[in-house]
Design an enzyme around this catalytic site. Sequence first.
Site, PDB file in Angstrom:
ATOM      1  N   TYR A   1      -7.035  10.356   5.887  1.00 43.30           N
ATOM      2  CA  TYR A   1      -7.494   9.006   6.278  1.00 43.30           C
ATOM      3  C   TYR A   1      -7.545   8.870   7.793  1.00 43.30           C
ATOM      4  CZ  TYR A   1      -7.040   4.079   7.571  1.00 43.30           C
ATOM      5  OH  TYR A   1      -7.202   2.852   8.183  1.00 43.30           O
TER       6      TYR A   1
ATOM      7  N   LYS B   1     -10.737   8.313  10.417  1.00 42.93           N
ATOM      8  CA  LYS B   1     -10.869   7.179  11.334  1.00 42.93           C
ATOM      9  C   LYS B   1     -10.968   7.672  12.784  1.00 42.93           C
ATOM     10  CE  LYS B   1     -10.838   3.334  10.570  1.00 42.93           C
ATOM     11  NZ  LYS B   1     -11.926   2.370  10.183  1.00 42.93           N
TER      12      LYS B   1
ATOM     13  N   THR C   1      -7.553   1.943  13.600  1.00 39.09           N
ATOM     14  CA  THR C   1      -6.138   1.881  13.224  1.00 39.09           C
ATOM     15  C   THR C   1      -5.253   2.570  14.253  1.00 39.09           C
ATOM     16  OG1 THR C   1      -4.604   2.772  11.583  1.00 39.09           O
ATOM     17  CG2 THR C   1      -6.662   3.906  11.789  1.00 39.09           C
ATOM     18  N   ASP C   2      -3.969   2.218  14.236  1.00 35.82           N
ATOM     19  CA  ASP C   2      -2.991   2.919  15.092  1.00 35.82           C
ATOM     20  C   ASP C   2      -2.718   4.341  14.591  1.00 35.82           C
ATOM     21  OD1 ASP C   2      -1.568   2.229  12.775  1.00 35.82           O
ATOM     22  OD2 ASP C   2       0.094   1.243  13.820  1.00 35.82           O
ATOM     23  N   GLU C   3      -3.102   4.611  13.334  1.00 34.73           N
ATOM     24  CA  GLU C   3      -2.731   5.904  12.734  1.00 34.73           C
ATOM     25  C   GLU C   3      -3.433   7.087  13.403  1.00 34.73           C
ATOM     26  OE1 GLU C   3      -2.307   5.910   8.493  1.00 34.73           O
ATOM     27  OE2 GLU C   3      -2.115   3.744   8.418  1.00 34.73           O
TER      28      GLU C   3
HETATM   29  P1  NAD Z   1      -9.991  -2.454   2.318  1.00 35.33           P
HETATM   30  O1  NAD Z   1      -9.862  -1.140   1.629  1.00 35.33           O
HETATM   31  O2  NAD Z   1      -9.270  -3.644   1.794  1.00 35.33           O
HETATM   32  O3  NAD Z   1     -11.529  -2.878   2.364  1.00 35.33           O
HETATM   33  C1  NAD Z   1     -12.562  -1.978   2.642  1.00 35.33           C
HETATM   34  C2  NAD Z   1     -13.877  -2.635   2.263  1.00 35.33           C
HETATM   35  O4  NAD Z   1     -14.943  -1.727   2.579  1.00 35.33           O
HETATM   36  C3  NAD Z   1     -13.990  -2.939   0.758  1.00 35.33           C
HETATM   37  O5  NAD Z   1     -14.516  -4.230   0.560  1.00 35.33           O
HETATM   38  C4  NAD Z   1     -14.957  -1.878   0.248  1.00 35.33           C
HETATM   39  O6  NAD Z   1     -15.718  -2.306  -0.876  1.00 35.33           O
HETATM   40  C5  NAD Z   1     -15.832  -1.648   1.471  1.00 35.33           C
HETATM   41  N1  NAD Z   1     -16.456  -0.326   1.488  1.00 35.33           N
HETATM   42  C6  NAD Z   1     -15.844   0.873   1.276  1.00 35.33           C
HETATM   43  N2  NAD Z   1     -16.756   1.860   1.355  1.00 35.33           N
HETATM   44  C7  NAD Z   1     -17.953   1.276   1.649  1.00 35.33           C
HETATM   45  C8  NAD Z   1     -19.254   1.773   1.876  1.00 35.33           C
HETATM   46  N3  NAD Z   1     -19.524   3.094   1.820  1.00 35.33           N
HETATM   47  N4  NAD Z   1     -20.224   0.898   2.173  1.00 35.33           N
HETATM   48  C9  NAD Z   1     -19.978  -0.436   2.227  1.00 35.33           C
HETATM   49  N5  NAD Z   1     -18.765  -0.959   2.000  1.00 35.33           N
HETATM   50  C10 NAD Z   1     -17.758  -0.111   1.722  1.00 35.33           C
HETATM   51  O7  NAD Z   1      -9.636  -2.174   3.830  1.00 35.33           O
HETATM   52  P2  NAD Z   1      -8.922  -3.111   4.898  1.00 35.33           P
HETATM   53  O8  NAD Z   1      -7.461  -2.948   4.790  1.00 35.33           O
HETATM   54  O9  NAD Z   1      -9.529  -4.452   4.856  1.00 35.33           O
HETATM   55  O10 NAD Z   1      -9.361  -2.381   6.249  1.00 35.33           O
HETATM   56  C11 NAD Z   1     -10.570  -2.747   6.916  1.00 35.33           C
HETATM   57  C12 NAD Z   1     -10.732  -1.876   8.142  1.00 35.33           C
HETATM   58  O11 NAD Z   1      -9.615  -2.067   9.006  1.00 35.33           O
HETATM   59  C13 NAD Z   1     -10.785  -0.389   7.852  1.00 35.33           C
HETATM   60  O12 NAD Z   1     -11.741   0.190   8.688  1.00 35.33           O
HETATM   61  C14 NAD Z   1      -9.382   0.111   8.166  1.00 35.33           C
HETATM   62  O13 NAD Z   1      -9.412   1.448   8.595  1.00 35.33           O
HETATM   63  C15 NAD Z   1      -9.014  -0.813   9.304  1.00 35.33           C
HETATM   64  N6  NAD Z   1      -7.570  -1.072   9.484  1.00 35.33           N
HETATM   65  C16 NAD Z   1      -6.813  -1.475   8.411  1.00 35.33           C
HETATM   66  C17 NAD Z   1      -5.472  -1.759   8.604  1.00 35.33           C
HETATM   67  C18 NAD Z   1      -4.603  -2.245   7.465  1.00 35.33           C
HETATM   68  O14 NAD Z   1      -3.389  -2.382   7.639  1.00 35.33           O
HETATM   69  N7  NAD Z   1      -5.142  -2.555   6.294  1.00 35.33           N
HETATM   70  C19 NAD Z   1      -4.888  -1.613   9.872  1.00 35.33           C
HETATM   71  C20 NAD Z   1      -5.708  -1.206  10.940  1.00 35.33           C
HETATM   72  C21 NAD Z   1      -7.044  -0.945  10.724  1.00 35.33           C
HETATM   73  P1  TYD Z   2       0.910   1.641   3.453  1.00 34.56           P
HETATM   74  O1  TYD Z   2       0.958   0.194   3.089  1.00 34.56           O
HETATM   75  O2  TYD Z   2       0.253   2.595   2.489  1.00 34.56           O
HETATM   76  O3  TYD Z   2       0.262   1.735   4.897  1.00 34.56           O
HETATM   77  P2  TYD Z   2       0.152   3.021   5.911  1.00 34.56           P
HETATM   78  O4  TYD Z   2       0.418   4.267   5.165  1.00 34.56           O
HETATM   79  O5  TYD Z   2      -1.268   2.899   6.331  1.00 34.56           O
HETATM   80  O6  TYD Z   2       1.136   2.754   7.001  1.00 34.56           O
HETATM   81  O7  TYD Z   2       2.397   2.142   3.690  1.00 34.56           O
HETATM   82  C1  TYD Z   2       3.246   1.518   4.626  1.00 34.56           C
HETATM   83  C2  TYD Z   2       4.541   2.301   4.654  1.00 34.56           C
HETATM   84  O8  TYD Z   2       5.183   2.154   3.383  1.00 34.56           O
HETATM   85  C3  TYD Z   2       4.343   3.794   4.835  1.00 34.56           C
HETATM   86  O9  TYD Z   2       5.427   4.299   5.609  1.00 34.56           O
HETATM   87  C4  TYD Z   2       4.414   4.353   3.431  1.00 34.56           C
HETATM   88  C5  TYD Z   2       5.380   3.413   2.747  1.00 34.56           C
HETATM   89  N1  TYD Z   2       5.174   3.193   1.301  1.00 34.56           N
HETATM   90  C6  TYD Z   2       6.251   3.292   0.425  1.00 34.56           C
HETATM   91  O10 TYD Z   2       7.389   3.589   0.822  1.00 34.56           O
HETATM   92  N2  TYD Z   2       6.021   3.065  -0.897  1.00 34.56           N
HETATM   93  C7  TYD Z   2       4.784   2.743  -1.386  1.00 34.56           C
HETATM   94  O11 TYD Z   2       4.633   2.571  -2.624  1.00 34.56           O
HETATM   95  C8  TYD Z   2       3.693   2.623  -0.479  1.00 34.56           C
HETATM   96  C9  TYD Z   2       2.315   2.277  -0.960  1.00 34.56           C
HETATM   97  C10 TYD Z   2       3.929   2.839   0.879  1.00 34.56           C
END
Ligand code: NAD
Ligand code: TYD
Length: 357
Positions: free
Chosen positions: A164, A168, A138-140
């Site tokens: 979180y 990561k 992630t960018d975070e």
């Molecule tokens: P998500 O929470 O939707 O999905 C996570 C999946 O991992 C779920 O299916 C869960 O059951 C599985 N999981 C969790 N713990 C596990 C374990 N111990 N063993 C096996 N499976 C397990 O997450 P997402 O949004 O799809 O993100 C996927 C990846 O991408 C993550 O690594 C996250 O850090 C990264 N990422 C997400 C975003 C975003 O905006 N969602 C952005 C950048 C990077």
């Molecule tokens: P989120 O979707 O949780 O992603 P991340 O924290 O990984 O960026 O949140 C996106 C942005 O929206 C973040 O600045 C937090 C804000 N946010 C709200 O303002 N209200 C909400 O209920 C949630 C879940 C997020």
Amino acid sequence: MTSGLQRLLITGGAGFIGSNFVRHWLQTHHTPVVVLDALTYAGNRANLGDLEAAFPEQLTFVQGDIGDRPLVDSLLQKNNIDTLVHFAAESHVDRSILGPAPFIQTNVVGTFTLLEAFYHHWQGQGQPDQLRFHHVSTDEVYGSLSPTDPAFTELTPYAPNSPYSASKASSDHLVRAYHHTYGLPTLITNCSNNYGPYHFPEKLIPLSIVNMLLGKALPIYGDGQNVRDWLYVVDHCRAIDVVLHRAQPGSTYNIGGNAEISNLDLIGLLCDQMDALAPDLPVRPSRDLITFVSDRPGHDRRYAMDIRKIHQDLGWSPQVTLEMGLRQTLQWYLNHPDWWQPLLTAAYQQFYQEIYG
Ligand code: NAD
Ligand code: TYD
């Protein structure tokens, strides 16, 4: 000797991005895929339901934990895996603030377990160059920007601020170390905020969509001026595909949408699109539902990604604009109440209560 990218193990493949990636991969490449997913609250077998029916020969689903070393060893060996794409994680910042322990267990210890298993698998085969361990991050990990700071590059020092992002960042460092120390052919991608179909309604966009459809408040943290860079999930999947095919082992790439917007402007846009798309809404205009709530502790102000490296080296750039992607996402949620309604369980309501009171 494998030519690579023929047999994939995809961790977290029943989650949001993972299931979109499995869909992209099977529809594009048709090669066998094993999904390993623990099916936590965020994992959902229904995310893969149509694919299990359409690709019965190619797709194998295994419910299990990435921290289960004997299970991971046997999956790697039995399926002669040449490519591991690692999505599995605890992924929600607010949950990491309420309880960081599962984030350390899955994101740090789980990733370490996968690295160890993959390293021994790779060694056992004579260290072939074609194998890949692709870590999805992630960018975070880069921390927070001021409004005028330049965007994060691959060289920006890590400065994670939430449990979180710290977990990561730790996993990214472990992956880097396995390449640097042992020569393991790893890849790391750091992506900005994703949105699209199959997104669990705890993150900002799917939570707001579901709440609009239910006529519930749209909670905006703090002053709503925090800025994120948004990428349509299918563009992220295409980027990972390109990195898997073209990037040098040991490399890292930033991925983003070139779509910075404040949370308040984003939700305003989403409300307007919803009003235009949905004939029956409990509350209209949807903007009337916008409600400012207490800020998230340690809330990062701004993320922005410099994506010149992946564009210049590998030719990838985002194809779906924010307006297009949001409209497609809204339409998907409007068409799939059967997908999101069952997710609003008692456990979900309890989580909601804990966060929003
Ligand atoms: P998500 O929470 O939707 O999905 C996570 C999946 O991992 C779920 O299916 C869960 O059951 C599985 N999981 C969790 N713990 C596990 C374990 N111990 N063993 C096996 N499976 C397990 O997450 P997402 O949004 O799809 O993100 C996927 C990846 O991408 C993550 O690594 C996250 O850090 C990264 N990422 C997400 C975003 C975003 O905006 N969602 C952005 C950048 C990077
Ligand atoms: P989120 O979707 O949780 O992603 P991340 O924290 O990984 O960026 O949140 C996106 C942005 O929206 C973040 O600045 C937090 C804000 N946010 C709200 O303002 N209200 C909400 O209920 C949630 C879940 C997020």
